[in-house]
Write a protein that holds these residues in place. Structure first.
Motif, PDB file in Angstrom:
ATOM      1  N   GLN A 245     -18.107   3.166  -7.932  1.00 40.58           N
ATOM      2  CA  GLN A 245     -17.150   2.652  -8.915  1.00 40.58           C
ATOM      3  C   GLN A 245     -15.894   3.511  -9.006  1.00 40.58           C
ATOM      4  O   GLN A 245     -14.773   2.994  -9.137  1.00 40.58           O
ATOM      5  CB  GLN A 245     -17.838   2.563 -10.290  1.00 40.58           C
ATOM      6  N   LYS A 246     -16.048   4.830  -8.877  1.00 37.83           N
ATOM      7  CA  LYS A 246     -14.897   5.717  -9.005  1.00 37.83           C
ATOM      8  C   LYS A 246     -13.872   5.499  -7.903  1.00 37.83           C
ATOM      9  O   LYS A 246     -12.666   5.701  -8.107  1.00 37.83           O
ATOM     10  CB  LYS A 246     -15.375   7.174  -8.982  1.00 37.83           C
ATOM     11  N   LEU A 247     -14.330   5.045  -6.737  1.00 32.58           N
ATOM     12  CA  LEU A 247     -13.443   4.885  -5.585  1.00 32.58           C
ATOM     13  C   LEU A 247     -13.071   3.436  -5.307  1.00 32.58           C
ATOM     14  O   LEU A 247     -12.420   3.159  -4.301  1.00 32.58           O
ATOM     15  CB  LEU A 247     -14.110   5.481  -4.341  1.00 32.58           C
ATOM     16  N   GLN A 248     -13.452   2.522  -6.181  1.00 37.35           N
ATOM     17  CA  GLN A 248     -13.187   1.112  -5.898  1.00 37.35           C
ATOM     18  C   GLN A 248     -11.703   0.776  -5.958  1.00 37.35           C
ATOM     19  O   GLN A 248     -11.206  -0.029  -5.165  1.00 37.35           O
ATOM     20  CB  GLN A 248     -13.985   0.237  -6.868  1.00 37.35           C
ATOM     21  N   VAL A 249     -10.978   1.391  -6.895  1.00 34.61           N
ATOM     22  CA  VAL A 249      -9.530   1.152  -6.952  1.00 34.61           C
ATOM     23  C   VAL A 249      -8.854   1.736  -5.712  1.00 34.61           C
ATOM     24  O   VAL A 249      -7.940   1.131  -5.136  1.00 34.61           O
ATOM     25  CB  VAL A 249      -8.938   1.744  -8.243  1.00 34.61           C
ATOM     26  N   LEU A 250      -9.304   2.916  -5.285  1.00 36.81           N
ATOM     27  CA  LEU A 250      -8.752   3.516  -4.070  1.00 36.81           C
ATOM     28  C   LEU A 250      -9.004   2.628  -2.865  1.00 36.81           C
ATOM     29  O   LEU A 250      -8.111   2.410  -2.036  1.00 36.81           O
ATOM     30  CB  LEU A 250      -9.375   4.898  -3.852  1.00 36.81           C
ATOM     31  N   ALA A 251     -10.207   2.085  -2.756  1.00 35.34           N
ATOM     32  CA  ALA A 251     -10.499   1.186  -1.637  1.00 35.34           C
ATOM     33  C   ALA A 251      -9.658  -0.082  -1.717  1.00 35.34           C
ATOM     34  O   ALA A 251      -9.181  -0.588  -0.697  1.00 35.34           O
ATOM     35  CB  ALA A 251     -11.989   0.841  -1.630  1.00 35.34           C
ATOM     36  N   ALA A 252      -9.467  -0.584  -2.925  1.00 36.55           N
ATOM     37  CA  ALA A 252      -8.661  -1.795  -3.095  1.00 36.55           C
ATOM     38  C   ALA A 252      -7.198  -1.565  -2.727  1.00 36.55           C
ATOM     39  O   ALA A 252      -6.492  -2.510  -2.339  1.00 36.55           O
ATOM     40  CB  ALA A 252      -8.764  -2.298  -4.532  1.00 36.55           C
ATOM     41  N   ASN A 253      -6.740  -0.317  -2.826  1.00 38.01           N
ATOM     42  CA  ASN A 253      -5.351  -0.025  -2.504  1.00 38.01           C
ATOM     43  C   ASN A 253      -5.034  -0.252  -1.030  1.00 38.01           C
ATOM     44  O   ASN A 253      -3.877  -0.474  -0.675  1.00 38.01           O
ATOM     45  CB  ASN A 253      -5.015   1.427  -2.877  1.00 38.01           C
ATOM     46  N   PHE A 254      -6.053  -0.194  -0.160  1.00 35.34           N
ATOM     47  CA  PHE A 254      -5.802  -0.437   1.244  1.00 35.34           C
ATOM     48  C   PHE A 254      -5.409  -1.895   1.502  1.00 35.34           C
ATOM     49  O   PHE A 254      -4.711  -2.195   2.461  1.00 35.34           O
ATOM     50  CB  PHE A 254      -7.041  -0.073   2.076  1.00 35.34           C
ATOM     51  N   VAL A 255      -5.863  -2.784   0.650  1.00 34.66           N
ATOM     52  CA  VAL A 255      -5.514  -4.195   0.782  1.00 34.66           C
ATOM     53  C   VAL A 255      -4.365  -4.558  -0.162  1.00 34.66           C
ATOM     54  O   VAL A 255      -3.675  -5.557   0.040  1.00 34.66           O
ATOM     55  CB  VAL A 255      -6.755  -5.076   0.483  1.00 34.66           C
ATOM     56  N   ALA A 256      -4.146  -3.720  -1.160  1.00 31.19           N
ATOM     57  CA  ALA A 256      -3.163  -4.040  -2.195  1.00 31.19           C
ATOM     58  C   ALA A 256      -1.745  -4.140  -1.644  1.00 31.19           C
ATOM     59  O   ALA A 256      -0.931  -4.883  -2.185  1.00 31.19           O
ATOM     60  CB  ALA A 256      -3.221  -2.978  -3.305  1.00 31.19           C
ATOM     61  N   LEU A 257      -1.434  -3.405  -0.579  1.00 30.14           N
ATOM     62  CA  LEU A 257      -0.076  -3.474  -0.045  1.00 30.14           C
ATOM     63  C   LEU A 257       0.236  -4.883   0.444  1.00 30.14           C
ATOM     64  O   LEU A 257       1.300  -5.439   0.130  1.00 30.14           O
ATOM     65  CB  LEU A 257       0.084  -2.462   1.091  1.00 30.14           C
ATOM     66  N   ALA A 258      -0.693  -5.473   1.205  1.00 28.90           N
ATOM     67  CA  ALA A 258      -0.481  -6.848   1.665  1.00 28.90           C
ATOM     68  C   ALA A 258      -0.429  -7.815   0.488  1.00 28.90           C
ATOM     69  O   ALA A 258       0.402  -8.738   0.454  1.00 28.90           O
ATOM     70  CB  ALA A 258      -1.591  -7.247   2.639  1.00 28.90           C
ATOM     71  N   TRP A 259      -1.290  -7.590  -0.501  1.00 28.03           N
ATOM     72  CA  TRP A 259      -1.300  -8.471  -1.671  1.00 28.03           C
ATOM     73  C   TRP A 259       0.002  -8.356  -2.462  1.00 28.03           C
ATOM     74  O   TRP A 259       0.526  -9.354  -2.970  1.00 28.03           O
ATOM     75  CB  TRP A 259      -2.493  -8.144  -2.554  1.00 28.03           C
ATOM     76  N   ASN A 260       0.557  -7.148  -2.578  1.00 27.16           N
ATOM     77  CA  ASN A 260       1.803  -6.976  -3.326  1.00 27.16           C
ATOM     78  C   ASN A 260       2.969  -7.671  -2.645  1.00 27.16           C
ATOM     79  O   ASN A 260       3.891  -8.161  -3.321  1.00 27.16           O
ATOM     80  CB  ASN A 260       2.116  -5.479  -3.490  1.00 27.16           C
ATOM     81  N   VAL A 261       2.945  -7.723  -1.324  1.00 27.07           N
ATOM     82  CA  VAL A 261       3.983  -8.482  -0.618  1.00 27.07           C
ATOM     83  C   VAL A 261       3.869  -9.960  -0.968  1.00 27.07           C
ATOM     84  O   VAL A 261       4.870 -10.630  -1.265  1.00 27.07           O
ATOM     85  CB  VAL A 261       3.860  -8.259   0.908  1.00 27.07           C
ATOM     86  N   ILE A 262       2.651 -10.502  -0.946  1.00 28.44           N
ATOM     87  CA  ILE A 262       2.439 -11.920  -1.286  1.00 28.44           C
ATOM     88  C   ILE A 262       2.816 -12.185  -2.733  1.00 28.44           C
ATOM     89  O   ILE A 262       3.508 -13.169  -3.053  1.00 28.44           O
ATOM     90  CB  ILE A 262       0.972 -12.307  -1.032  1.00 28.44           C
ATOM     91  N   LEU A 263       2.389 -11.306  -3.632  1.00 30.42           N
ATOM     92  CA  LEU A 263       2.653 -11.514  -5.056  1.00 30.42           C
ATOM     93  C   LEU A 263       4.143 -11.435  -5.368  1.00 30.42           C
ATOM     94  O   LEU A 263       4.663 -12.206  -6.181  1.00 30.42           O
ATOM     95  CB  LEU A 263       1.891 -10.470  -5.876  1.00 30.42           C
ATOM     96  N   SER A 264       4.833 -10.513  -4.711  1.00 30.68           N
ATOM     97  CA  SER A 264       6.279 -10.420  -4.927  1.00 30.68           C
ATOM     98  C   SER A 264       6.983 -11.683  -4.449  1.00 30.68           C
ATOM     99  O   SER A 264       7.908 -12.188  -5.104  1.00 30.68           O
ATOM    100  CB  SER A 264       6.836  -9.193  -4.197  1.00 30.68           C
ATOM    101  N   TYR A 265       6.544 -12.215  -3.333  1.00 27.78           N
ATOM    102  CA  TYR A 265       7.158 -13.437  -2.818  1.00 27.78           C
ATOM    103  C   TYR A 265       6.898 -14.617  -3.756  1.00 27.78           C
ATOM    104  O   TYR A 265       7.815 -15.394  -4.068  1.00 27.78           O
ATOM    105  CB  TYR A 265       6.613 -13.726  -1.427  1.00 27.78           C
ATOM    106  N   LYS A 266       5.656 -14.753  -4.202  1.00 26.72           N
ATOM    107  CA  LYS A 266       5.318 -15.867  -5.092  1.00 26.72           C
ATOM    108  C   LYS A 266       6.017 -15.734  -6.444  1.00 26.72           C
ATOM    109  O   LYS A 266       6.488 -16.722  -7.008  1.00 26.72           O
ATOM    110  CB  LYS A 266       3.806 -15.922  -5.298  1.00 26.72           C
ATOM    111  N   ALA A 267       6.068 -14.510  -6.960  1.00 28.74           N
ATOM    112  CA  ALA A 267       6.641 -14.311  -8.279  1.00 28.74           C
ATOM    113  C   ALA A 267       8.155 -14.521  -8.306  1.00 28.74           C
ATOM    114  O   ALA A 267       8.712 -14.892  -9.345  1.00 28.74           O
ATOM    115  CB  ALA A 267       6.319 -12.912  -8.793  1.00 28.74           C
ATOM    116  N   HIS A 268       8.807 -14.285  -7.183  1.00 24.30           N
ATOM    117  CA  HIS A 268      10.272 -14.403  -7.152  1.00 24.30           C
ATOM    118  C   HIS A 268      10.751 -15.655  -6.460  1.00 24.30           C
ATOM    119  O   HIS A 268      11.950 -15.789  -6.184  1.00 24.30           O
ATOM    120  CB  HIS A 268      10.865 -13.172  -6.461  1.00 24.30           C
ATOM    121  N   LYS A 269       9.838 -16.568  -6.194  1.00 22.84           N
ATOM    122  CA  LYS A 269      10.268 -17.842  -5.636  1.00 22.84           C
ATOM    123  C   LYS A 269      11.050 -18.614  -6.698  1.00 22.84           C
ATOM    124  O   LYS A 269      10.647 -18.724  -7.848  1.00 22.84           O
ATOM    125  CB  LYS A 269       9.036 -18.657  -5.209  1.00 22.84           C
TER     126      LYS A 269
END
Length: 274
Positions: A245-269
């Motif tokens: 549990q302590k490292l789950q956010v850290l592990a999620a950060n490896f995928v978060a970069l791709a997700w932040n690109v998608i979220l930024s695109y969707k949010a600013h459409k």
């Protein structure tokens, strides 16, 4: 009178004694005629088992000696290159391990702040990639980047920290059933609400509160949710199953970069206000 046999024996002995000096005198050695070069060896030359002396090395002409020295130097440099490269790899590996150790120590001492800063860095990178690579804007929208990064700092990181902590306490079932229970709660209850809140705050902080309802109605929210499920459901299953549990956010950060690109695109459409 001396007997005849004795006299003959004495005479033969004296003859041998007189001939002995002649036998001991060394005779001159007459060398045969020299043979043609390269065809026969001299009969008087002694046989030798020693290796022939090396032929003298003539200096190379036209700077050849310098070229040979440069070749040898290059070869020595090439031979030492693997050692230098391995040393560089080991140094980089040691620095990487030190960075990981420092990050884990920061997670233990300041978990919320560490996860907040990590999320801010990833949201910053995600928005920059979205603007420069996907939108290909002629000039960066610094206000948009600032707001997106600010939400990563004050909303995304802290919220995910407390949500994962609460989720681990809420679902205490171990094994695959526990992982599936956490995954269902995370993706079908938490994610729809969190994405809606994030997009609403982003548009509001950018000074466009009138676009909140149109953006949520015109499929941006739902299409973002679909993209979230496609990306995060497979990863979160592995994250909940294998990662503490302590490292789950850290592990999620490896995928978060791709997700932040998608979220930024969707949010600013761009949408049209009703």
């Amino acid at each position: 009178t001396i007997p005849k046999t004795q006299s003959s024996s004495s005479s033969s002995s004296m003859a041998m004694a007189s001939a002995l000096p002649l036998l001991l005198v060394p005779r001159p050695i007459v060398s045969p005629r020299p043979a043609a070069a390269g065809r026969f060896l001299s009969l008087s030359a002694p046989l030798s088992t020693a290796a022939p002396a090396p032929a003298p090395v003539e200096p190379l002409k036209g700077g050849g000696r310098l070229a040979r020295l440069q070749t040898l130097h290059a070869a020595s440099c090439c031979n030492s290159a693997p050692a230098a490269a391995s040393g560089g790899v080991e140094a980089a590996r040691a620095k990487g391990l030190q960075l990981v150790a420092w990050y884990l120590l920061s997670l233990d001492k300041h978990p919320v702040a560490t996860k907040a800063v990590t999320s801010a860095v990833l949201t910053l990178a995600g928005d920059l990639i979205c603007q420069l690579v996907i939108d290909k804007v002629p000039e960066l929208d610094l206000k948009r980047t600032f707001v997106f990064t600010l939400l990563g700092l004050v909303l995304v990181g802290p919220t995910l920290h407390f949500w994962y902590l609460y989720l681990s306490k809420l679902v205490t079932i171990s094994g695959t059933s526990g992982v599936i229970s956490r995954l269902l709660l995370d993706q079908f209850i938490f994610s729809p609400v969190f994405i809606g809140v994030f997009m609403s705050l982003l548009v509001t902080l950018e000074g466009k509160p009138s676009l909140v309802v149109p953006k949520l109605k015109q499929q941006e929210w739902f299409s973002s949710l679909i993209a979230n499920w496609q990306l995060w459901i497979p990863f979160q299953f592995l994250n909940f199953y294998f990662v503490p549990q302590k490292l789950q956010v850290l592990a999620a950060n490896f995928v978060a970069l791709a997700w932040n690109v998608i979220l930024s695109y969707k949010a600013h459409k761009k949408v049209i206000a009703e």
